[in-house]
Design a protein around this motif. Structure first.
Motif, short mmCIF file in Angstrom:
data_model
loop_
_atom_site.label_atom_id
_atom_site.label_comp_id
_atom_site.label_asym_id
_atom_site.label_seq_id
_atom_site.Cartn_x
_atom_site.Cartn_y
_atom_site.Cartn_z
N MET A 1 -29.23 -23.21 21.73
CA MET A 1 -30.08 -24.39 21.68
C MET A 1 -29.39 -25.53 20.91
N LEU A 2 -28.75 -25.19 19.80
CA LEU A 2 -28.08 -26.21 19.00
C LEU A 2 -26.89 -26.81 19.74
N ARG A 3 -26.15 -25.98 20.41
CA ARG A 3 -25.00 -26.50 21.18
C ARG A 3 -25.47 -27.41 22.31
N ARG A 4 -26.56 -27.02 22.95
CA ARG A 4 -27.10 -27.83 24.04
C ARG A 4 -27.59 -29.17 23.50
N LYS A 5 -28.25 -29.15 22.35
CA LYS A 5 -28.74 -30.38 21.74
C LYS A 5 -27.58 -31.30 21.39
N HIS A 6 -26.54 -30.72 20.87
CA HIS A 6 -25.37 -31.50 20.45
C HIS A 6 -24.52 -31.91 21.64
N ARG A 7 -24.80 -31.30 22.79
CA ARG A 7 -24.04 -31.52 24.02
C ARG A 7 -22.56 -31.22 23.85
N ASN A 8 -22.30 -30.19 23.05
CA ASN A 8 -20.92 -29.78 22.81
C ASN A 8 -20.87 -28.26 22.79
N PRO A 9 -20.56 -27.62 23.91
CA PRO A 9 -20.54 -26.16 23.97
C PRO A 9 -19.48 -25.54 23.07
N ASP B 1 -34.72 -34.60 17.30
CA ASP B 1 -34.03 -33.38 17.73
C ASP B 1 -34.61 -32.16 17.01
N MET B 2 -34.95 -32.32 15.74
CA MET B 2 -35.50 -31.20 14.98
C MET B 2 -36.86 -30.78 15.53
N VAL B 3 -37.69 -31.75 15.86
CA VAL B 3 -39.01 -31.44 16.44
C VAL B 3 -38.82 -30.72 17.78
N GLU B 4 -37.91 -31.22 18.60
CA GLU B 4 -37.64 -30.58 19.89
C GLU B 4 -37.10 -29.16 19.70
N LEU B 5 -36.24 -28.98 18.70
CA LEU B 5 -35.71 -27.65 18.42
C LEU B 5 -36.84 -26.69 18.07
#
Length: 82
Positions: free
Chosen positions: A12-20, A40-44
């Motif tokens: 989830m964090l990698r997807r949010k950051h858009r950096n696999p 982003d935190m709320v979405e997480l």
């Protein structure tokens, strides 16, 4: 179960950051290192609640500072369900 939780949270964090290729460690800071803002935190948290069928209260969101904090939070809420 811990490995599955860790895998899902990191994904989830990698997807949010858009950096696999983002290198995450338990001490990676969500705001400074990963680059998450308040939205982003709320979405997480919403994604975590949906994925793991848990409920994370809003005040608890404010305590999530590192990847390990997120893992601990999910583990605690999963333990309540079981």
């Amino acid at each position: 179960m811990e490995q599955l939780v860790r895998y899902q949270v990191e994904r989830m964090l990698r997807r949010k950051h858009r950096n696999p290729a983002l290198q995450l460690t338990p001490t990676s800071r969500l705001h400074e290192d990963v680059g998450l803002d308040s939205i982003d935190m709320v979405e997480l948290v919403i994604n975590l609640e949906h994925r793991f069928h848990i409920e994370i209260p809003d005040p608890e969101l404010e305590t999530l500072r590192t990847v390990q904090d997120v893992l601990n939070c999910v583990d605690e809420h999963l333990a309540e369900v079981i």
